[in-house]
Design a protein around this motif. Structure first.
Motif, short mmCIF file in Angstrom:
data_model
loop_
_atom_site.label_atom_id
_atom_site.label_comp_id
_atom_site.label_asym_id
_atom_site.label_seq_id
_atom_site.Cartn_x
_atom_site.Cartn_y
_atom_site.Cartn_z
N ARG A 172 0.90 -1.19 0.04
CA ARG A 172 -0.01 0.04 -0.05
C ARG A 172 0.91 1.18 -0.07
NH1 ARG A 172 -4.20 -2.66 4.21
NH2 ARG A 172 -5.50 -3.56 2.76
N LYS A 173 1.89 1.06 0.71
CA LYS A 173 2.64 2.47 0.84
C LYS A 173 3.30 2.84 -0.54
CE LYS A 173 6.60 4.30 3.55
NZ LYS A 173 7.61 4.24 4.90
N ALA A 174 4.07 1.30 -1.23
CA ALA A 174 4.66 1.46 -2.34
C ALA A 174 3.97 1.69 -3.43
CB ALA A 174 5.79 0.49 -2.33
N GLY A 175 2.61 1.45 -3.48
CA GLY A 175 1.75 1.36 -4.69
C GLY A 175 1.81 0.17 -5.51
N TYR A 176 2.40 -0.77 -4.86
CA TYR A 176 2.37 -2.14 -5.70
C TYR A 176 1.05 -2.80 -5.91
CZ TYR A 176 7.29 -1.29 -5.47
OH TYR A 176 8.71 -1.01 -5.53
N ARG A 177 0.13 -2.43 -6.77
CA ARG A 177 -1.22 -3.01 -6.61
C ARG A 177 -1.39 -4.30 -7.05
NH1 ARG A 177 -5.13 0.24 -9.46
NH2 ARG A 177 -6.69 -0.30 -7.80
N PRO A 178 -0.97 -4.82 -8.20
CA PRO A 178 -1.00 -6.26 -8.44
C PRO A 178 -0.51 -7.10 -7.25
CG PRO A 178 -0.04 -5.09 -10.10
CD PRO A 178 -0.11 -4.13 -9.15
N GLU A 179 0.63 -6.84 -6.60
CA GLU A 179 1.14 -7.56 -5.46
C GLU A 179 0.32 -7.48 -4.26
OE1 GLU A 179 3.67 -10.16 -3.27
OE2 GLU A 179 3.15 -9.80 -5.41
N LEU A 180 -0.47 -6.19 -4.16
CA LEU A 180 -1.52 -6.01 -3.19
C LEU A 180 -2.57 -7.02 -3.22
CD1 LEU A 180 -2.39 -4.50 -0.38
CD2 LEU A 180 -3.28 -2.70 -2.26
N ALA A 181 -2.96 -6.91 -4.65
CA ALA A 181 -4.01 -8.06 -4.86
C ALA A 181 -3.87 -9.64 -4.32
CB ALA A 181 -4.60 -7.83 -6.31
N GLY A 186 -31.95 0.99 -18.18
CA GLY A 186 -31.59 -0.15 -17.55
C GLY A 186 -30.36 0.52 -16.31
N PHE A 187 -29.93 -0.80 -15.62
CA PHE A 187 -28.90 -0.48 -14.63
C PHE A 187 -27.63 -1.74 -14.73
CE2 PHE A 187 -27.59 -1.88 -10.48
CZ PHE A 187 -26.81 -1.08 -9.69
N GLU A 188 -26.61 -1.00 -14.65
CA GLU A 188 -25.19 -1.99 -14.73
C GLU A 188 -25.07 -2.42 -13.55
OE1 GLU A 188 -20.68 -1.43 -15.31
OE2 GLU A 188 -21.90 0.00 -16.57
N VAL A 189 -25.54 -3.75 -13.45
CA VAL A 189 -25.19 -4.62 -12.02
C VAL A 189 -23.58 -4.62 -11.92
CG1 VAL A 189 -25.83 -6.60 -10.59
CG2 VAL A 189 -27.36 -5.52 -12.25
N LYS A 190 -22.79 -5.25 -12.96
CA LYS A 190 -21.64 -5.61 -12.82
C LYS A 190 -20.90 -5.88 -14.14
CE LYS A 190 -18.13 -7.14 -9.97
NZ LYS A 190 -17.61 -6.22 -8.67
N SER A 191 -19.76 -5.34 -14.16
CA SER A 191 -18.90 -5.52 -15.37
C SER A 191 -17.72 -5.95 -15.03
CB SER A 191 -19.03 -4.28 -16.12
OG SER A 191 -18.14 -3.12 -15.47
N LEU A 192 -16.95 -6.80 -15.78
CA LEU A 192 -15.61 -7.52 -15.60
C LEU A 192 -15.08 -7.37 -17.21
CD1 LEU A 192 -16.01 -10.01 -12.73
CD2 LEU A 192 -14.84 -7.72 -12.65
N LEU A 205 -10.40 -8.48 -5.22
CA LEU A 205 -11.35 -8.44 -6.32
C LEU A 205 -11.58 -7.18 -7.07
CD1 LEU A 205 -13.28 -10.11 -8.21
CD2 LEU A 205 -15.07 -9.67 -6.57
N ALA A 206 -11.47 -6.19 -6.23
CA ALA A 206 -11.74 -4.67 -6.74
C ALA A 206 -10.43 -4.55 -7.49
CB ALA A 206 -11.94 -3.57 -5.63
N ILE A 207 -9.40 -4.61 -7.18
CA ILE A 207 -7.93 -4.28 -7.79
C ILE A 207 -7.73 -5.35 -8.76
CG2 ILE A 207 -5.49 -4.39 -7.57
CD1 ILE A 207 -5.75 -3.86 -4.35
N SER A 208 -7.98 -6.46 -8.89
CA SER A 208 -7.92 -7.57 -10.02
C SER A 208 -8.75 -7.36 -11.10
CB SER A 208 -7.94 -8.89 -9.30
OG SER A 208 -9.14 -9.20 -8.84
N LEU A 254 -7.45 -4.21 -13.02
CA LEU A 254 -6.40 -4.36 -13.55
C LEU A 254 -6.44 -5.47 -14.78
CD1 LEU A 254 -3.80 -3.94 -10.75
CD2 LEU A 254 -4.61 -2.44 -12.42
N GLY A 255 -7.61 -6.16 -14.73
CA GLY A 255 -7.91 -7.23 -15.84
C GLY A 255 -7.12 -8.67 -15.43
N MET A 256 -6.93 -8.89 -14.00
CA MET A 256 -6.03 -10.05 -13.64
C MET A 256 -6.89 -11.35 -13.52
SD MET A 256 -4.04 -8.12 -10.65
CE MET A 256 -2.81 -9.20 -10.10
N GLY A 257 -7.25 -11.86 -14.80
CA GLY A 257 -8.23 -12.95 -14.78
C GLY A 257 -7.99 -14.01 -13.96
N PRO A 258 -6.93 -14.81 -13.93
CA PRO A 258 -6.73 -15.92 -12.94
C PRO A 258 -6.97 -15.57 -11.55
CG PRO A 258 -4.85 -15.91 -14.59
CD PRO A 258 -5.74 -14.45 -14.40
N LEU A 259 -6.59 -14.37 -11.16
CA LEU A 259 -6.81 -13.92 -9.80
C LEU A 259 -8.27 -13.75 -9.39
CD1 LEU A 259 -5.99 -13.52 -6.99
CD2 LEU A 259 -5.30 -10.84 -7.59
#
Length: 684
Positions: free
Chosen positions: A423-432, A562-568, A462-465, A468-473
């Motif tokens: 969080r301090k360094a901003g490494y978001r993929p590793e944070l996820a 309409g209403f957007e429930v979820k998008s990935l 889940l929010a970060i992945s 960033l489009g990290m499909g397997p995670l």
């Protein structure tokens, strides 16, 4: 007055596959001999080719380039040498050599009809042929089978596939097809009527090109090389004879697929980054192709070389993403080889940490507590650092090792440190990833408050992945969330599956979007073949496609209330209070994409959709347990450009008679019992 490019440009070459251990003086001698052999090939002086190749083999008996040249020379000397047809084997010349008696007549069950023989090199024979399916002339490069074993054939296929991936670039010669006919491997290439740059130089006054023309060619070559290097591929035999010209003069680099394509050990860092990134986003086919190229490059180097150690950390990191452990033995071997190198070697400290991390991850993946304890002791002094070669926080690795050792409390201390560091360094993929692994440790410990914190960590991951489009995670986190709720995990193969799983896990409150009778109409959609499209276009262009796709969908959703429930990624779940408006929105979206595809026929965006209506207010649990699944499974059955609806939705929207439906069909839908009747909507 324009200036000309010196003729010395014709001699520009990149280093060949010469062993590193050869002295610089001997290396230069081998280079000169190979240049002499290739010049002799261009003159069809097969005796000179044989002599030069034999001289190389006296210095380096296993030199693959010399062996190929010698094989070609011996064969040519055993028959009458052909008359030079054209400097460019994929271009047409009126003086093309007459077909030999053993010239093939066709390939691919008659699709490619051979018209004439164009030329021959040490590794292939090239013919002009007509593609009867697409009504166009092409060049067919037939790989010479003499001396090829199964390993060599596999390598040729893999190199051609890599060339195919590069072929989408404007300045790289595209491979149309790869096949085998009567034991002969062949490549289908464009017929380059502009000839080669080598022929252009030879036909120019005093072997000199005009400066403006030379610069245009050089710029095109640089653009093609930049693209190839960005994919971890280097060309070992770049020369004017391997650069072709299209009708409009566009320069296209060719001959990656035979002996030009390689992965330089010096490019290992670049390539392994590509491997990790492709795995992170779920492009496993692309990642596997890159990994095979890296493994192949490593096989040509002594296991004691420093470059070999990249495998020690890379393979376990990939296994942590995919869950596949079959190559861990290779990683362990690479790590042990590194430890045997003199510790005074430059860069060794960083690589030793990389290898020890890989061995630690292998212990985690295999559940080996003793090995985990050994690597924990080796890595503990590095806590609080980031593994720069692999982008992993050392505290996360220590947490995984402590968890494997059975010390859950210590594991949680390390995971807390990993989160704070990222969080301090901003490494978001590793944070996820750290959030997901931390959640697993909390679930295993199961102390007071652990379950709630575990869920919160999964939400953050889940929010970060997702962003960033990290499909397997994404798939892993969704499976964890469903397990916590006691719902069996699903096999997530499409964006629709991912969105449906996320909604099942989150169960958003849709009461404000329900009709007066308590029903909600659900629409699922995604792009057909989005993974293959990403491989063709690359990540940057695909992001542009996704932005355009999402804008079209969201514009129509707003227009129809309409209403957007979820998008990935390219997947959407939409909700409507009116079944009729939901279907009208789906039809409007398909018409918008039809207009887009008419303007952009080279890369059409084909969207598939499925709709169903279910009661939400009175049967909330059943709504997410059955109705959401039903709508997503219907969408999964649709093809690109299609809208499929449930029988209930057809019944709700059919009364006015203004919407045409196809004949219904009974389908078995994954995860649902019995048969379900669905209808195709005519939106045209």
């Amino acid at each position: 007055m324009s200036q000309a490019l010196p003729s010395q440009w014709t001699s520009f070459r990149l280093p060949r596959n010469i062993p590193i251990m050869v002295s610089d003086r001997r290396r230069l001698r081998i280079e000169r001999l190979l240049d002499e052999a290739e010049d002799a090939v261009a003159r069809y002086d097969w005796q000179a080719v044989r002599e030069a190749a034999q001289a190389v083999l006296a210095f380096d008996p296993e030199n693959s380039d010399a062996l190929d040249l010698l094989t070609g020379a011996e064969r040519a000397l055993s028959v009458s040498a052909p008359t030079p047809a054209s400097p460019n084997p994929t271009s047409v010349s009126s003086s093309a050599t007459s077909p030999t008696s053993d010239q093939p007549r066709s390939f691919a069950n008659g699709r490619y009809q051979v018209k004439q023989f164009l030329g021959e090199s040490g590794k292939k024979r090239v013919y002009q042929a007509h593609d009867s399916a697409l009504d166009r002339d092409v060049a067919i490069a037939v790989i010479k089978a003499e001396g090829l074993d199964d390993v060599a054939r596999t390598r040729i296929t893999r190199e051609a596939q890599a060339m195919g991936r590069l072929g989408d670039h404007h300045n790289i010669l595209q491979i149309h097809d790869l096949g085998e006919d009567n034991g002969q491997t062949y490549l289908i290439l464009p017929l380059m009527t502009g000839g080669s740059v080598e022929a252009l130089i030879q036909n120019a006054p005093d072997d000199r090109l005009e400066l403006e023309q030379a610069l245009d060619i050089a710029k095109g070559v640089c653009r093609g090389l930049e693209f190839a290097h960005s994919r971890g591929i280097v060309h070992r035999d770049l020369k004017p004879g391997n650069v072709w010209l299209a009708d409009d003069g566009t320069a296209k680099i060719g001959d990656f697929g035979n002996r030009g394509l390689t992965v330089s050990p010096r490019e290992c860092r670049i390539l392994y980054i590509h491997i990790l990134v492709e795995h992170e986003v779920g492009n496993f086919d692309q990642a596997e192709a890159y990994l095979e190229e890296l493994l192949d490059a490593m096989r040509h180097n002594s296991p004691g070389r420093i470059e070999y150690s990249f495998l020690s950390g890379l393979i376990p990191m990939v296994a942590c993403i995919t869950g596949k452990t079959e190559r861990l033995d290779v990683a362990k071997e690479a790590g042990q080889a590194l430890f045997s190198i003199d510790r005074g070697t430059d860069r060794l400290g960083e690589l030793v940490q990389f290898a020890q991390t890989g061995l630690g991850l292998a212990a985690v993946l295999e559940g080996n507590a003793a090995a985990a304890r050994e690597q924990y002791a080796a890595l503990e002094s590095q806590r609080g650092l980031m593994l720069m070669l692999g982008g992993m926080a050392n505290n996360r690795v220590l947490g995984l090792l402590a968890q494997t050792m059975g010390d859950l409390d210590q594991a949680i201390v390390h995971f807390e440190d990993a989160l704070a560091f990222c969080r301090k360094a901003g490494y978001r993929p590793e944070l996820a990833w750290s959030c997901c692994d931390y959640s697993d440790a909390l679930r295993e410990r199961d102390a007071d408050g652990d379950r709630a914190k575990s869920i919160a960590l999964l939400d953050e991951s889940l929010a970060i992945s997702s962003e960033l489009g990290m499909g397997p995670l994404i798939e892993r986190v969704l499976a964890r969330k469903l397990e916590i709720q006691g719902v069996a995990s699903v096999d997530i193969k499409t964006s629709i599956d991912a969105v449906a799983s996320a909604v099942q896990s989150e169960q958003p409150d849709l009461r404000s979007h329900a009709a007066p009778d308590g029903t909600v109409t659900i629409l699922f959609s995604d792009i057909e073949g989005s993974t293959q499209m990403t491989e063709r276009l690359g990540d940057q262009l695909m992001q542009q496609v996704l932005r355009g796709h999402n804008d079209i969908v969201r514009h129509q959703v707003a227009a129809f209330g309409g209403f957007e429930v979820k998008s990935l990624g390219d997947g959407f779940m939409l909700a409507f209070s009116s079944a009729r408006r939901a279907l009208q929105c789906a039809m409007a979206i398909q018409r918008a994409f039809a207009a887009h595809n008419h303007e952009h026929p080279e890369e059409p965006v084909l969207v598939r959709m499925g709709l169903h209506t279910g009661e939400f207010v009175q049967e909330m649990d059943d709504f997410f347990g059955k109705n959401v699944i039903l709508a997503s499974r219907i969408a999964d059955q649709a093809h690109g450009g299609e809208i499929l609806v449930s029988s209930l939705l057809k019944e709700l929207t059919d009364s006015a008679g203004d919407i045409r439906f196809g004949e219904g069909q009974e389908l078995e839908l994954k995860g649902l019992s019995g048969l379900n009747r669905v209808y195709l909507v005519d939106w045209s």
